[in-house]
Design a protein around this motif. Sequence first.
Motif, PDB file in Angstrom:
ATOM      1  N   HIS A 132      10.851   9.296  -2.130  1.00 56.42           N
ATOM      2  CA  HIS A 132       9.989   9.225  -0.948  1.00 56.42           C
ATOM      3  C   HIS A 132      10.094   7.847  -0.306  1.00 56.42           C
ATOM      4  CE1 HIS A 132       6.394   9.582   1.549  1.00 56.42           C
ATOM      5  NE2 HIS A 132       5.989   8.439   1.041  1.00 56.42           N
ATOM      6  N   MET A 133      10.101   6.799  -1.106  1.00 54.23           N
ATOM      7  CA  MET A 133      10.191   5.442  -0.588  1.00 54.23           C
ATOM      8  C   MET A 133      11.522   5.224   0.121  1.00 54.23           C
ATOM      9  SD  MET A 133      11.923   2.450  -1.233  1.00 54.23           S
ATOM     10  CE  MET A 133      12.569   2.993  -2.781  1.00 54.23           C
ATOM     11  N   ILE A 184       0.823  -1.194   0.000  1.00 59.15           N
ATOM     12  CA  ILE A 184       0.000   0.000   0.000  1.00 59.15           C
ATOM     13  C   ILE A 184       0.867   1.257   0.000  1.00 59.15           C
ATOM     14  CG2 ILE A 184      -1.708   1.318   1.286  1.00 59.15           C
ATOM     15  CD1 ILE A 184      -2.790  -1.149  -0.132  1.00 59.15           C
ATOM     16  N   THR A 185       1.986   1.222   0.749  1.00 55.73           N
ATOM     17  CA  THR A 185       2.903   2.359   0.763  1.00 55.73           C
ATOM     18  C   THR A 185       3.452   2.636  -0.629  1.00 55.73           C
ATOM     19  OG1 THR A 185       3.573   1.942   3.061  1.00 55.73           O
ATOM     20  CG2 THR A 185       5.072   3.248   1.708  1.00 55.73           C
ATOM     21  N   ALA A 186       3.839   1.566  -1.318  1.00 55.55           N
ATOM     22  CA  ALA A 186       4.361   1.718  -2.678  1.00 55.55           C
ATOM     23  C   ALA A 186       3.297   2.264  -3.615  1.00 55.55           C
ATOM     24  CB  ALA A 186       4.875   0.365  -3.179  1.00 55.55           C
ATOM     25  N   LEU A 187       2.095   1.740  -3.492  1.00 55.73           N
ATOM     26  CA  LEU A 187       1.009   2.178  -4.368  1.00 55.73           C
ATOM     27  C   LEU A 187       0.577   3.606  -4.047  1.00 55.73           C
ATOM     28  CD1 LEU A 187      -0.897   1.265  -6.626  1.00 55.73           C
ATOM     29  CD2 LEU A 187      -2.462   0.413  -4.875  1.00 55.73           C
ATOM     30  N   ALA A 188       0.537   3.933  -2.754  1.00 57.31           N
ATOM     31  CA  ALA A 188       0.090   5.267  -2.348  1.00 57.31           C
ATOM     32  C   ALA A 188       1.051   6.351  -2.796  1.00 57.31           C
ATOM     33  CB  ALA A 188      -0.079   5.317  -0.828  1.00 57.31           C
ATOM     34  N   SER A 189       2.352   6.048  -2.832  1.00 55.75           N
ATOM     35  CA  SER A 189       3.325   7.048  -3.253  1.00 55.75           C
ATOM     36  C   SER A 189       3.082   7.495  -4.687  1.00 55.75           C
ATOM     37  CB  SER A 189       4.752   6.497  -3.102  1.00 55.75           C
ATOM     38  OG  SER A 189       4.979   5.423  -3.999  1.00 55.75           O
ATOM     39  N   VAL A 190       2.546   6.595  -5.500  1.00 52.21           N
ATOM     40  CA  VAL A 190       2.212   6.937  -6.883  1.00 52.21           C
ATOM     41  C   VAL A 190       0.854   7.619  -6.947  1.00 52.21           C
ATOM     42  CG1 VAL A 190       1.776   6.016  -9.189  1.00 52.21           C
ATOM     43  CG2 VAL A 190       3.607   5.053  -7.802  1.00 52.21           C
TER      44      VAL A 190
END
Length: 355
Positions: free
Chosen positions: A260-261, A169-175
């Motif tokens: 950001h990641m 979710i963190t990876a997806l949310a950053s986009v």
Amino acid sequence: MSPPDEQPPSKATVAAVVIFYMVAAQAMIVANKWVLNTTNAPLFFLLMQLIIAVVMFAIANVLRILPERLTFDLKICKGLVSMVVLNVIGLSSSNYTLKYVDASFYQVARGLVLPFTIATSFIMLHSRPSIGILLSCATVTAGFFLGVFFDGTPLSLVGIAFGAASSFITALASVVIKQSLPVVNGSTILLAWYTNVLSSFVLLPLVLLAGEGPSVLAILSGVDVDLWTFLWGSAITGGVGFAMSIAAPLSIKTTSPITHMVSAASRGVASTFLGFWLFGDIISSGRAGSIGVILAGSIYYTWVKHKESEAVANGSYERVPMDELDIDAEIAKLEAGDRHRGDGEESPQVEESGK
């Protein structure tokens, strides 16, 4: 995409934003673990954090502390549905991860952020990773499984599962945050405001659906948990969440999803030492080795990105043939090249022709 005449942020600005985000995020991890060790209602605790953040936004708006006025537009709300859903799932997964695993293991449990981010950037932004990037992802992934299978201490499979979900979710949310900014005219303040307000409305019925009603009553009556501890913890984490809700989208807007990641993943090492110092966590050789491998993969990734950015600047960067990655040829047709950012990072975003 940024307008042609918009100046890229300076390196000092990028560094300040990333440091701000990392400090706020680290404080949130420690404070969350402190409260979650005493309660069985992680969703209610999260709801209290969001409500406190919303109240702080409202107070700041009344006092005109914020650089712009807050609004509430139903059209904007509809445009942020995907952002809000991801925010609720991501924050809930993070809280459940901290509930079931040690603070020192949090870095390992969420060790798949980098691989998921690279995969998400490829699928959604058509950013093609190089062999070096893939190698760094493989290293980080190996570190994750090293910690899962060779930690040497009893681990919660539920916590690991929530950690993996939180990483995705963190990876997806950053986009998605990057794509959601145009809905609020690029305002990180408005994005944070709408996200917190709407997430509170979404989370309220979820607290009851998750069966936390009895635990909430126990908290309010002070039966199982000291009410003041819970309230103080909620106030502290809510305040940090207020700063975090501004810092996270600001970090992505100023830098890039992958930068950001990296800043998000880097705080894991500090979490390990703080978990050992504050909560008495056991740092086994397997756990330390896992964190070391994850850190090594992250450092190698940073070095590869730096070298590739230099190559792009010199016009000598050669992209990896798609057939070497064994990826569907139809996706290859969507590849249009990566946009080179002015902050020294190669952004995974793709220029869209005809828009």
